[in-house]
Design a protein around this motif. Sequence first.
Motif, PDB file in Angstrom:
ATOM      1  N   ILE A  87     -82.330 -32.500  11.021  1.00  0.00           N
ATOM      2  CA  ILE A  87     -81.651 -32.492  12.319  1.00  0.00           C
ATOM      3  C   ILE A  87     -81.904 -31.171  13.041  1.00  0.00           C
ATOM      4  N   ASP A  88     -81.860 -30.059  12.295  1.00  0.00           N
ATOM      5  CA  ASP A  88     -82.143 -28.745  12.901  1.00  0.00           C
ATOM      6  C   ASP A  88     -83.510 -28.732  13.582  1.00  0.00           C
ATOM      7  N   CYS A  98     -85.333 -31.289  14.604  1.00  0.00           N
ATOM      8  CA  CYS A  98     -85.404 -32.201  15.753  1.00  0.00           C
ATOM      9  C   CYS A  98     -84.679 -31.616  16.958  1.00  0.00           C
ATOM     10  N   GLU A  99     -83.526 -30.983  16.725  1.00  0.00           N
ATOM     11  CA  GLU A  99     -82.777 -30.397  17.846  1.00  0.00           C
ATOM     12  C   GLU A  99     -83.561 -29.263  18.488  1.00  0.00           C
ATOM     13  N   LYS A 100     -84.199 -28.449  17.632  1.00  0.00           N
ATOM     14  CA  LYS A 100     -84.990 -27.333  18.155  1.00  0.00           C
ATOM     15  C   LYS A 100     -86.162 -27.846  19.009  1.00  0.00           C
ATOM     16  N   LEU A 101     -86.788 -28.905  18.540  1.00  0.00           N
ATOM     17  CA  LEU A 101     -87.909 -29.481  19.292  1.00  0.00           C
ATOM     18  C   LEU A 101     -87.438 -30.017  20.638  1.00  0.00           C
ATOM     19  N   GLU A 102     -86.334 -30.771  20.609  1.00  0.00           N
ATOM     20  CA  GLU A 102     -85.796 -31.340  21.858  1.00  0.00           C
ATOM     21  C   GLU A 102     -85.443 -30.235  22.846  1.00  0.00           C
ATOM     22  N   ASP A 103     -84.835 -29.151  22.321  1.00  0.00           N
ATOM     23  CA  ASP A 103     -84.472 -28.013  23.183  1.00  0.00           C
ATOM     24  C   ASP A 103     -85.696 -27.408  23.855  1.00  0.00           C
ATOM     25  N   ASN A 104     -86.859 -27.609  23.235  1.00  0.00           N
ATOM     26  CA  ASN A 104     -88.098 -27.042  23.770  1.00  0.00           C
ATOM     27  C   ASN A 104     -88.995 -28.109  24.410  1.00  0.00           C
ATOM     28  N   GLY A 105     -88.398 -29.244  24.731  1.00  0.00           N
ATOM     29  CA  GLY A 105     -89.124 -30.253  25.496  1.00  0.00           C
ATOM     30  C   GLY A 105     -90.081 -31.121  24.705  1.00  0.00           C
ATOM     31  N   VAL A 141     -78.961 -37.433   2.737  1.00  0.00           N
ATOM     32  CA  VAL A 141     -78.337 -36.117   2.947  1.00  0.00           C
ATOM     33  C   VAL A 141     -78.031 -35.781   4.406  1.00  0.00           C
ATOM     34  N   ASN A 142     -78.607 -36.514   5.360  1.00  0.00           N
ATOM     35  CA  ASN A 142     -78.335 -36.142   6.762  1.00  0.00           C
ATOM     36  C   ASN A 142     -77.463 -37.141   7.514  1.00  0.00           C
ATOM     37  N   SER A 143     -77.173 -38.283   6.885  1.00  0.00           N
ATOM     38  CA  SER A 143     -76.568 -39.383   7.656  1.00  0.00           C
ATOM     39  C   SER A 143     -75.171 -39.062   8.181  1.00  0.00           C
ATOM     40  N   GLU A 144     -74.459 -38.146   7.513  1.00  0.00           N
ATOM     41  CA  GLU A 144     -73.112 -37.844   7.985  1.00  0.00           C
ATOM     42  C   GLU A 144     -73.066 -36.706   9.008  1.00  0.00           C
ATOM     43  N   LYS A 145     -74.210 -36.074   9.236  1.00  0.00           N
ATOM     44  CA  LYS A 145     -74.234 -34.985  10.219  1.00  0.00           C
ATOM     45  C   LYS A 145     -74.448 -35.538  11.617  1.00  0.00           C
ATOM     46  N   ASN A 146     -73.716 -34.986  12.568  1.00  0.00           N
ATOM     47  CA  ASN A 146     -73.831 -35.470  13.945  1.00  0.00           C
ATOM     48  C   ASN A 146     -74.960 -34.771  14.684  1.00  0.00           C
ATOM     49  N   THR A 147     -75.545 -35.493  15.615  1.00  0.00           N
ATOM     50  CA  THR A 147     -76.548 -34.897  16.492  1.00  0.00           C
ATOM     51  C   THR A 147     -76.684 -35.754  17.735  1.00  0.00           C
TER      52      THR A 147
END
Length: 202
Positions: free
Chosen positions: A147-148, A150-157, A167-173
Amino acid sequence: MADEKIIGIDIDDTLNYSSEVIKEYILKYGNNYSDDNYLIENLDKIMRGLNFNGVISSFFNDYCEEMASQMKIKENAKEVIDKLKHDGYKIYIITARSNKFYKNAYEFCNNYLNKNEIYFDKLIIGQNHKLNVCKDENILLMIDDSIDTCEKLEDNGINSLVFNSIVNSEKNTNCNRVNNWLEVYDYIKELEHKKVMLLDKN
Ligand SMILES: [Mg+2]
């Protein structure tokens, strides 16, 4: 080349089932490295490549390649990648796997992908932080369970897609997420429909 449409794909927990195998090995052998539940409680950090202290490093030094050779490719991954190739996309496999725990990470991954008949145009290893490599390689969409990342990529277009895992399914994004490879294909077709993937990035 500006007209190349490149999709980046992570290996662990995106292309294959990694957490499941690592969890199984920790439950079997973890006690030899730590007498509490340290390893199992840090499975999410292990999958992110974080906090590789002495305990985690010793465990990986001993079992990394053995575990990796047992990881199964997720359902429909091969078929969807073949379809994407047919649709004109280039496939770059981009992984954090490195020579830290693999004798020769490139060779190991190359053999693994070939053995499982996974098509790719380029394999890039040693990329724990994927923003720079995605920029340099002009990646249109990166598919990753982190998720980290993917979020960083989205923040950079840069378009990204979170592949759900144990391991990631319960984390929000706010990033878009998929449960399986058929959903990956549908998502890409949807992006094409909205013309997002056809935008000239230059
Ligand atoms: Mg991964």
